[in-house]
Design an enzyme around this catalytic site. Sequence first.
Site: not given
Ligand code: PNW
Length: 495
Positions: A139, A184, A396
């Site tokens: 992660h 991701e 998530e």
């Molecule tokens: C995810 N975007 O991150 C991650 O898996 C988590 O660690 C995070 O805290 C959560 O979603 C909320 O942000 C993302 O830029 C980070 O679109 C960035 C994006 C999407 C998800």
Amino acid sequence: MFYLKIVVLCVLVVLAGAERRFPDGFKFGAATAAYQVEGAWNVSDKSPSVWDIFTHDQPHAIADGSSGDVACDSYNKWREDIELAAELGLHFYRLSISWPRLLPNGFTNIISEDGTRYYNDLIDGLLEKGIEPVVTLYHWDLPQNLQDLGGWTNPLIVGWFKDYARIVYTLFGDRVKTWITINEPIVICEVVYTMGTFAPGISSPGIGNYLCGKNILMAHAAAWRVYDEEFKPKYHGKVSLTNQIFWMEPYSEEFIEEAEFTMQYAAGFYSHAIYTKEGGWPPTFEKYIAEKSKREGYPRSRLPPFTEEEKEFVKGTHDFYAVNHYTSRLARSLQPGETAGLWPMFGAGEIDVFLDVHPDWPQAANSWFFVNPPGLRKLLVWLKKNYGDLEYMIIENGYSTREGDINDSKRIQYYQDHLEQVLLAIQDGVNVTRYTAWTLFDNFEWTDGYTSKFGLIDVDFNDPSRKRTLRNSARFYANIIKTHSLDDINTINKI
Ligand code: PNW
């Protein structure tokens, strides 16, 4: 007549209620990730990850100049975290392992005793409370020394990740039965290499992101195969990666094709190679980048191809489909003189599609986050149509606020609306088996630092003891878990 009406009413209530129940065996959980919660960035033999170095060297890149040095101090407070998870009645808790905490130099010749003890304690503690550990191998906290060797753009990482995965399965595989290899890929490759905004913050749009993409798919496949060959026969667990997917809604009837093409980018890029019979990159997308690269004067496509052997290697390396979902976009073609528009996390400048948001979609606390609950149902149906009748897990989903209010009615509304969409997708025939709330408690939200809060539980980051306090959404979620349905959604003070 009066009695008949009452009976009809009762039947209707029961029927409506029945529809709002989750299938037997459906599981609810909550997630966190190592760098976002653990802290203890330099205890014992742990080496720095890319996020340690990035936050220390470039504090201006983080909204509040903060870091995960202490975060929620879960490295020390794991017992309390487990108590809270149990209080909510979670069926499972999703955590991630910090690669540099377990393998201080990134390689497998040295295994940290302290790191092993920490994850053993956490996993055993959860199991003692009857909570299943769901474990993510990666992660985003890459050992910095592997980054110094090129990180995800170096194809040798496929072997490094495979070796790391084998150690993790060896140490914890007797107790962990659900594994996520990589969290991701689209964020790892696009937000790091296209946007240059996440650690290690390298801007190489159109090149670095695709090298990363191919290596990630290969590394996932290698880690899946190690499990399948060496561990599955005795442990019988399941392994997949998880994709972050925005739902791409056509801006209007006219733009169905544009939206579909964008979905092949948003979802297909990290799914097609694994989940389709043909394997490899999504064909429409591969062709598009090849032609564009040629026009730009490159001797070959900027998108590295898969050999036939590599296609075979990646194809079918899954035991379920895992998806992280928060938000949607409206897709349409570009008007003359227009560039890609409101920041999408992919496609900026690469695909000729304008990604907008609907004025009726309220914004949450992050620049990218606009709320559109029906997107989740449409996404699940789209995934089933494209990748088949698999087991689907929502790994998530959750809502962010700037304020840390205990009475977090907007978060409650988000969970309610999205869980309703999950039920509708199940009625549509999608085999959804898990729902994971992001996140159990407020934590280090990457470049937003501590300014955006996703927690069901509030954490006081000004308090050295990092006091945790249940929000109303935690009580609301606990009640859904207890009743296994959305029937009783107004009783939020029951636990
Ligand atoms: C995810 N975007 O991150 C991650 O898996 C988590 O660690 C995070 O805290 C959560 O979603 C909320 O942000 C993302 O830029 C980070 O679109 C960035 C994006 C999407 C998800």
